[in-house]
Design an enzyme around this catalytic site. Structure first.
Site, short mmCIF file in Angstrom:
data_model
loop_
_atom_site.label_atom_id
_atom_site.label_comp_id
_atom_site.label_asym_id
_atom_site.label_seq_id
_atom_site.Cartn_x
_atom_site.Cartn_y
_atom_site.Cartn_z
N HIS A 118 19.70 91.02 30.54
CA HIS A 118 18.72 90.76 31.61
C HIS A 118 17.52 90.09 31.14
CE1 HIS A 118 21.34 93.84 34.13
NE2 HIS A 118 21.81 92.47 33.88
N CYS A 126 8.23 78.56 32.38
CA CYS A 126 7.63 77.86 33.49
C CYS A 126 8.49 77.79 34.65
CB CYS A 126 7.43 76.37 33.07
SG CYS A 126 6.69 75.23 34.30
P1 OAD Z 1 19.89 102.69 36.79
O1 OAD Z 1 18.55 103.11 36.98
O2 OAD Z 1 20.80 102.10 37.69
O3 OAD Z 1 20.74 103.80 35.92
C1 OAD Z 1 20.31 104.69 35.04
C2 OAD Z 1 21.32 105.72 34.70
O4 OAD Z 1 20.81 106.42 33.62
C3 OAD Z 1 21.91 106.47 35.77
O5 OAD Z 1 23.35 106.71 35.71
C4 OAD Z 1 20.99 107.91 35.43
O6 OAD Z 1 22.24 109.06 35.67
C5 OAD Z 1 21.22 107.62 33.80
N1 OAD Z 1 20.11 108.59 33.08
C6 OAD Z 1 18.97 108.96 33.37
N2 OAD Z 1 18.44 109.63 32.33
C7 OAD Z 1 19.19 109.53 31.31
C8 OAD Z 1 19.04 109.88 29.78
N3 OAD Z 1 18.00 110.53 29.28
N4 OAD Z 1 20.34 109.53 29.11
C9 OAD Z 1 21.14 108.74 29.51
N5 OAD Z 1 21.42 108.35 31.13
C10 OAD Z 1 20.41 108.59 31.73
O7 OAD Z 1 19.78 101.56 35.45
P2 OAD Z 1 21.01 100.53 34.86
O8 OAD Z 1 22.14 100.90 34.89
O9 OAD Z 1 20.27 100.08 33.70
O10 OAD Z 1 18.74 94.72 36.56
O11 OAD Z 1 20.54 99.39 35.99
C11 OAD Z 1 21.11 98.26 35.93
C12 OAD Z 1 20.09 97.05 36.21
O12 OAD Z 1 20.06 97.30 37.58
C13 OAD Z 1 19.10 96.85 35.52
O13 OAD Z 1 19.19 96.30 34.38
C14 OAD Z 1 18.24 95.93 36.31
C15 OAD Z 1 18.62 96.86 37.82
O14 OAD Z 1 18.19 96.48 39.03
C16 OAD Z 1 18.06 93.69 36.72
O15 OAD Z 1 16.76 93.90 36.61
C17 OAD Z 1 18.59 92.47 36.65
#
Ligand code: OAD
Length: 249
Positions: A118, A126
């Site tokens: 991402h 730009c």
């Molecule tokens: P999320 O915020 O959707 O999910 C985070 C996950 O981490 C959840 O399942 C939590 O339960 C888990 N979690 C929380 N604390 C934790 C810890 N200490 N150890 C392990 N797991 C933990 O984040 P992403 O899955 O990364 O996209 O989100 C995917 C994408 O959605 C991001 O890259 C972003 C967002 O919109 C863009 O910006 C394009």
């Protein structure tokens, strides 16, 4: 909880290992996640802040949010999960680290060869794609004195070097991620809610090609069912335990 022996055995020196990380890996560093309690998307709406349409409508508002996140991340440090994974990028020659995170904490912990699906919050481009500017370049100014910051080449607005909803991923990065998933003997999904594609689909690719699949997350996700090894624990704890088990042989 001791990691299962079959996982420890699978992580031998020549193993092809692919690790996909998400926001949960940076949670212990103080970087807010997107979903769940305290998640950014509880307070903000993605369509107002993380789409090309939002930027076209109000570039200053979008930049205020990214400038705030850059300041927040700048004050955070990598946590033990980042440090273990960074050490693994040096220890395992066939390990591929893929992240959905834009915060740069894997790299700050010393990880090499990180595939950023991402993009990076520390890169800009730009907005008009002017001919004299590269597509993306690094700019660590925090905070920017002017929002939106001007393109040094054409004076138009700069944009954050991240992938927004509705935008395609970098084709080369995606191809390398798919290849790493397909060739993995062990595939980890760590700290991601597994709802954003194509990242969430990498697990299925790995499974179809016979990888041992591992999920590290204290909470259940749509991917949890069917996972071979489920470590229901925070990344900064589970990865340290696993690393200790590897050291013990
Ligand atoms: P999320 O915020 O959707 O999910 C985070 C996950 O981490 C959840 O399942 C939590 O339960 C888990 N979690 C929380 N604390 C934790 C810890 N200490 N150890 C392990 N797991 C933990 O984040 P992403 O899955 O990364 O996209 O989100 C995917 C994408 O959605 C991001 O890259 C972003 C967002 O919109 C863009 O910006 C394009």
């Amino acid at each position: 909880m001791a990691p299962p022996q079959r996982l420890v055995d699978a992580l031998h020196a020549g193993a092809r290992i692919t690790v996909l990380t998400g926001a949960g890996v940076s949670a212990a560093s103080g970087v807010p996640t997107f979903r769940g309690a305290g998640g950014l998307w509880k307070t903000y709406r993605p369509e107002q802040l993380a789409t090309p349409e939002a930027f076209a409508r109000d570039p200053r508002l979008v930049w205020e949010w990214y400038d705030w996140r850059r300041q927040r991340v700048a004050s955070c440090e990598p946590n033990p999960a980042h440090h273990v994974l960074a050490a693994w990028t040096r220890r395992f020659p066939h390990l591929t680290l893929i992240t959905q995170n834009v915060d740069g904490l894997h790299e700050r912990a010393g990880a090499t060869r990180v595939l950023r699906m991402h993009g990076s919050i520390w890169e800009v481009g730009c907005w008009h794609g002017c001919a004299s500017a590269p597509r993306r370049w690094r700019d660590e100014t925090v905070p920017f004195p002017e929002l939106p910051p001007p393109c040094p080449h054409c004076g138009g607005p700069l944009r954050p070097g991240v992938v927004w909803f509705g935008e395609p991923l970098d084709e080369q990065v995606l191809a390398r991620c798919l290849e790493a998933a397909a060739s993995a003997e062990v595939f980890f999904t760590v700290g991601t809610s597994s709802v954003v594609y194509p990242a969430a689909g990498l697990l299925d690719v790995a499974r179809r090609h016979g990888a041992l699949t591992v999920e590290i997350n204290p909470d259940d996700t749509p991917s949890s069912e069917g996972i071979d090894v489920r470590m229901r624990e925070r990344a900064e704890v589970a990865l340290v335990e696993l690393d200790r088990a590897l050291a013990a042989g």
